[in-house]
Write a protein that holds these residues in place. Sequence first.
Motif, PDB file in Angstrom:
ATOM      1  N   ASN A   1      18.242 -16.598  -6.495  1.00 34.94           N
ATOM      2  CA  ASN A   1      17.653 -16.167  -5.236  1.00 34.94           C
ATOM      3  C   ASN A   1      17.425 -17.354  -4.307  1.00 34.94           C
ATOM      4  O   ASN A   1      16.953 -18.409  -4.728  1.00 34.94           O
ATOM      5  N   GLU A   2      17.769 -17.169  -3.032  1.00 30.58           N
ATOM      6  CA  GLU A   2      17.707 -18.265  -2.070  1.00 30.58           C
ATOM      7  C   GLU A   2      16.316 -18.473  -1.492  1.00 30.58           C
ATOM      8  O   GLU A   2      16.106 -19.415  -0.726  1.00 30.58           O
ATOM      9  N   GLU A   3      15.374 -17.617  -1.828  1.00 33.32           N
ATOM     10  CA  GLU A   3      14.033 -17.742  -1.268  1.00 33.32           C
ATOM     11  C   GLU A   3      12.954 -17.911  -2.339  1.00 33.32           C
ATOM     12  O   GLU A   3      11.981 -18.622  -2.132  1.00 33.32           O
ATOM     13  N   ALA A   4      13.124 -17.246  -3.481  1.00 31.95           N
ATOM     14  CA  ALA A   4      12.082 -17.252  -4.510  1.00 31.95           C
ATOM     15  C   ALA A   4      12.093 -18.567  -5.292  1.00 31.95           C
ATOM     16  O   ALA A   4      13.112 -19.249  -5.378  1.00 31.95           O
ATOM     17  N   PRO A   5      10.946 -18.936  -5.885  1.00 35.38           N
ATOM     18  CA  PRO A   5      10.766 -20.284  -6.432  1.00 35.38           C
ATOM     19  C   PRO A   5      11.296 -20.485  -7.850  1.00 35.38           C
ATOM     20  O   PRO A   5      10.547 -20.439  -8.821  1.00 35.38           O
ATOM     21  N   SER A   6      12.593 -20.740  -7.989  1.00 26.95           N
ATOM     22  CA  SER A   6      13.150 -21.167  -9.275  1.00 26.95           C
ATOM     23  C   SER A   6      12.854 -22.655  -9.477  1.00 26.95           C
ATOM     24  O   SER A   6      12.752 -23.418  -8.512  1.00 26.95           O
ATOM     25  N   SER A   7      12.741 -23.083 -10.746  1.00 28.90           N
ATOM     26  CA  SER A   7      12.321 -24.467 -10.968  1.00 28.90           C
ATOM     27  C   SER A   7      12.729 -24.966 -12.351  1.00 28.90           C
ATOM     28  O   SER A   7      13.042 -24.179 -13.247  1.00 28.90           O
ATOM     29  N   LEU A   8      12.689 -26.280 -12.505  1.00 28.46           N
ATOM     30  CA  LEU A   8      12.867 -26.969 -13.782  1.00 28.46           C
ATOM     31  C   LEU A   8      11.706 -27.921 -13.981  1.00 28.46           C
ATOM     32  O   LEU A   8      11.351 -28.680 -13.069  1.00 28.46           O
ATOM     33  N   ALA A   9      11.097 -27.884 -15.162  1.00 26.79           N
ATOM     34  CA  ALA A   9      10.059 -28.850 -15.532  1.00 26.79           C
ATOM     35  C   ALA A   9      10.502 -29.533 -16.819  1.00 26.79           C
ATOM     36  O   ALA A   9      10.671 -28.874 -17.847  1.00 26.79           O
TER      37      ALA A   9
ATOM     38  N   GLU B   1       9.958 -32.632 -12.172  1.00 30.84           N
ATOM     39  CA  GLU B   1       9.817 -31.247 -11.718  1.00 30.84           C
ATOM     40  C   GLU B   1      10.736 -31.057 -10.525  1.00 30.84           C
ATOM     41  O   GLU B   1      10.595 -31.720  -9.501  1.00 30.84           O
ATOM     42  N   GLN B   2      11.701 -30.158 -10.693  1.00 24.71           N
ATOM     43  CA  GLN B   2      12.735 -29.969  -9.688  1.00 24.71           C
ATOM     44  C   GLN B   2      12.807 -28.511  -9.243  1.00 24.71           C
ATOM     45  O   GLN B   2      12.725 -27.590 -10.062  1.00 24.71           O
ATOM     46  N   SER B   3      12.972 -28.315  -7.939  1.00 26.18           N
ATOM     47  CA  SER B   3      13.208 -26.968  -7.413  1.00 26.18           C
ATOM     48  C   SER B   3      14.656 -26.573  -7.664  1.00 26.18           C
ATOM     49  O   SER B   3      15.574 -27.373  -7.471  1.00 26.18           O
ATOM     50  N   LEU B   4      14.833 -25.337  -8.093  1.00 26.04           N
ATOM     51  CA  LEU B   4      16.178 -24.784  -8.274  1.00 26.04           C
ATOM     52  C   LEU B   4      16.405 -23.585  -7.350  1.00 26.04           C
ATOM     53  O   LEU B   4      17.363 -22.826  -7.528  1.00 26.04           O
ATOM     54  N   THR B   5      15.539 -23.427  -6.366  1.00 27.53           N
ATOM     55  CA  THR B   5      15.655 -22.295  -5.451  1.00 27.53           C
ATOM     56  C   THR B   5      17.014 -22.297  -4.757  1.00 27.53           C
ATOM     57  O   THR B   5      17.396 -23.286  -4.133  1.00 27.53           O
ATOM     58  N   GLY B   6      17.743 -21.208  -4.893  1.00 30.65           N
ATOM     59  CA  GLY B   6      19.044 -21.084  -4.255  1.00 30.65           C
ATOM     60  C   GLY B   6      20.134 -21.942  -4.852  1.00 30.65           C
ATOM     61  O   GLY B   6      21.215 -22.080  -4.270  1.00 30.65           O
ATOM     62  N   ALA B   7      19.904 -22.546  -6.020  1.00 29.79           N
ATOM     63  CA  ALA B   7      20.879 -23.463  -6.613  1.00 29.79           C
ATOM     64  C   ALA B   7      22.144 -22.728  -7.038  1.00 29.79           C
ATOM     65  O   ALA B   7      22.114 -21.561  -7.417  1.00 29.79           O
ATOM     66  N   THR B   8      23.265 -23.429  -6.952  1.00 33.93           N
ATOM     67  CA  THR B   8      24.526 -22.935  -7.475  1.00 33.93           C
ATOM     68  C   THR B   8      24.731 -23.540  -8.857  1.00 33.93           C
ATOM     69  O   THR B   8      24.733 -24.763  -9.018  1.00 33.93           O
ATOM     70  N   LEU B   9      24.892 -22.682  -9.848  1.00 31.74           N
ATOM     71  CA  LEU B   9      25.012 -23.138 -11.232  1.00 31.74           C
ATOM     72  C   LEU B   9      26.467 -23.380 -11.598  1.00 31.74           C
ATOM     73  O   LEU B   9      27.359 -22.682 -11.112  1.00 31.74           O
ATOM     74  N   PRO B  10      26.740 -24.384 -12.494  1.00 30.09           N
ATOM     75  CA  PRO B  10      25.798 -25.304 -13.151  1.00 30.09           C
ATOM     76  C   PRO B  10      25.246 -26.338 -12.175  1.00 30.09           C
ATOM     77  O   PRO B  10      25.835 -26.592 -11.125  1.00 30.09           O
ATOM     78  N   VAL B  11      24.134 -26.966 -12.562  1.00 28.93           N
ATOM     79  CA  VAL B  11      23.468 -27.974 -11.742  1.00 28.93           C
ATOM     80  C   VAL B  11      23.438 -29.297 -12.496  1.00 28.93           C
ATOM     81  O   VAL B  11      23.053 -29.334 -13.671  1.00 28.93           O
ATOM     82  N   ASP B  12      23.871 -30.380 -11.829  1.00 35.10           N
ATOM     83  CA  ASP B  12      23.793 -31.730 -12.399  1.00 35.10           C
ATOM     84  C   ASP B  12      22.612 -32.466 -11.789  1.00 35.10           C
ATOM     85  O   ASP B  12      22.478 -32.547 -10.551  1.00 35.10           O
ATOM     86  N   LEU B  13      21.747 -33.000 -12.648  1.00 35.53           N
ATOM     87  CA  LEU B  13      20.565 -33.739 -12.211  1.00 35.53           C
ATOM     88  C   LEU B  13      20.659 -35.165 -12.723  1.00 35.53           C
ATOM     89  O   LEU B  13      20.825 -35.402 -13.924  1.00 35.53           O
ATOM     90  N   ALA B  14      20.582 -36.123 -11.785  1.00 33.99           N
ATOM     91  CA  ALA B  14      20.675 -37.535 -12.161  1.00 33.99           C
ATOM     92  C   ALA B  14      19.467 -37.937 -12.989  1.00 33.99           C
ATOM     93  O   ALA B  14      18.330 -37.554 -12.701  1.00 33.99           O
TER      94      ALA B  14
END
Length: 686
Positions: A591-599, A614-627
Amino acid sequence: MRLLLAGLIVALLAAACTSGAVTDAPTTTEQPASPSTTSADEEPPRPTQPTQSFAGTVPAPEFPAGLDWLNSNGPIALEELQGKIVLLDFWTYGCINCLHIIPDLHQLEEEYSEELVVIGVHSAKFINEGETENIRQVVMRYGIDHPVVNDKDFQVWSAWGARAWPTIALIDPAGNVVGTHAGEGVYPLVQPVIEALIAEFDEQIDRTPFEFTPESATSANTILSYPGKVATDDSGATVFIADSGHHRVVAADATTGEINAVYGSGRAGFQNGAALEAQFDSPQGLAYDDATGLLYVADTNNHAVRTIDTATGEISTLAGTGALSWPPAAGLFEDVRLNSPWGLALRDEQLWVAMAGFHQIWVIDLSGNVAFPAVGSSIEGVANGALAAAELAQPSGVTFDGAGRLYFADSESSSIRWADVFSPDGATGLLSGSETNLFDFGDLDGVGSEAKLQHPLAVVWDEMSGDLIIADTYNSKLKRIDPDTGETTTYRGGGHGWRDGTEPLFYEPGGLAIAGGNLFVADTNNHVIRRVDLSTGDTSTLVLHGIEDFTPPPDTDAYQGTIVTLDPLETAAGSGVIRLSIELPEGHKVNEEAPSSLALSTANGNVILDEGNEQSLTGATLPVDLAATFAAGEDVITADVTLLYCRNDSEGLCIIEQVRFVQPVLVSEAGVDTIELPHTVVLPNI
C-alpha cells in the motif's frame, strides 16, 4: 406470482407447525421503499397439523443473467440444482434481523448437507450495501460460505414478490416453489418442511455434494479481524479493542501498539473463565471503569454483557443467558434475556446499552442487579417523543455529554438522536439525519434533518470542542456535529480506502473512543485501529505487535503470527546488503499510503543498516535492498517486517502481513555480501 406466493406462505407456515416449535422472534421486519410495501408482513395463524403435500406446482423463477456472485466460480442457475432442496435467503447486511437468522441457516446446512443448498440473495437497502466488494467483506466477516448473489436492483426480489428483510423461500427438488416466510425464527419453521420434502422426494434427491468456492479471507492473517468497537482508559494510555472477527478483546499500548493482554480463546463460544480460555461470540461495545479495573463487553452474538477483570484476566457474565429474546422484558442479571447488545456507555453506577435487536436503549443497574429498557417502545421506526413511546431503529452506539444528555447512533434510520434520560419529562429528539422514514439516507452536510447520513454505528463526545464525533459508517467518514445547533460537517474521510495523514481514508469505521487528545477509530473493514490527533487532525495507523506472547490453548485457531528462522550464514565484513525477498500474491502491492515498516535488531550489534535500523517500507516495490555494514563476529539478526498490502485495483482492500526473520550470521573476512530474507505471502482461504 404475488397472489400465488401469498397463499403458499400460509401453506408453508401451516405445515411447519407440525413440529410444535414456537419462535419468540419479532414479527416486524423492514420493507423496501415503495408505495406498495409500507407496512410489515404479519405471520398468519399457525395450524397444528399439515393438510397437504409439500410439492410445489409453479416453477421457481430463474436467476437473471449479469448478476455478481460470491462464494461461487460464476453464476448459478436453478436448473443446475434439480434434485436439491433450495433455500433462498433474501437479506441485506445492515439488518439485525437478517444477521439473527445466520445461525439458523448454518444449522440447516450442517444437518442437511447432502440434500439442501442455501443461496443468499442480497437485496441491498443502503447504496453502500449494494457494492459487491462490501458484500464480500460481510460474507467473510460472518463466515457465510454458501453462494450469495448481489441483487442490488431487486430483480430476484421482485420476481419472488418479497416484501421484507429477512425473507426465505423454499424450492422443492423438482424445481417448484414450496413457499416463503418473512421474519426470524427460520429453523423451527423450516426444518420440519425439509424433513417432509426429503421423505416425499426421497428417490429424486441428488445427494452429491454441491461444491462452492469460498471467498479468500482478507482477515485470516491479520492481527485484528473486523474490529467493531474500541475503548480506552481515562488517561488514554491503553486502548481496548473488540476484535470481533476473532471473537476476542485485545488490550494494547495506545502509543506503541504493544499488546498487553488478550481476552478470549479466539474461538466463538459462550464460556467464562481465564483470559485465554473464556469465549466470546462477535463482541462489539466496550466500556472501561478505571475505578474498578473492569472492562464491560457487549457480547453481541451471545446476547449478553460480559465483564473482564483486567487485573486477573477473569471473564464473567454480567447479564444475559446467552439466548436471543423477544419480546423485551426487564429482569435480574442472571435471568434477563437480551437481544444483540451493540454499544455501551458507563455513567456512575449504570451501564447504558444500545440494544440493537430490541430497537431500544437499556440500562444495566450495577448496584441493583437488574436490567431494563429505558428508551424505546421496541417498535422499529423514527418517531420521537416520551422515552417509553419513542421508536428507535437498531441503535448501535451510545455516549453522554458533560451535562448528562444521552446521544445514540440510530443506524437503520441513518440518524443521530438524543434522549433526556435523567429528566422527569424525558423525551427523545433528532440531532442529525433522517426523521422521515428508514429509507431517507445519503451523504450530505447540513443542519438537523438537512444532513444525510448512511448507517452510522458510533458516536462519541469530544470534551475539548464540545462536539460529537460520529462514525458515518457506510459513507466511510467521520463527521462532527454541534449539539447546540445540529450542524453536521465532514471531519475526516471520503470514500473507501486506507490512507494516513491529514486527508485520511477509512473503510466502514464502526467504533470510536477519545482519550489523551486522540480519537481512536475501529476501522472495521481495514482490520486496524486508526488514531486521529485531535489538535492537528493528523491520522496514523496503530500497528499492533506482540500477539505471539499471548498464545491461547493449543486447540484454538487464533492468529499466531509468522516466524521465519533461517540457517546460519557466513558473511563478509564491510559494506553489504540486507535483501527483503518477499513475494506478494499475484495482483497485490504494498500500500502506497499505509505504514509498512522494518525494524532490525541484533544480539551483538555486528550488523546495522546504514540508514538506521527502523525503515519505512510504505509503497515499496519488492524485493527491497537495504544498505548495511557488517562487523566481524557472531550475531543473530531479528528483522520484524510489517507489510500492509492490497489488491492492485483497490487500495481499500488491505491485509497486514507481519513476519519475523531470525538469521544467525558469522561475519568474517570471507563470505557473501548479501543477507537474503525470503518469504512468500499466501492469501489464505476460509
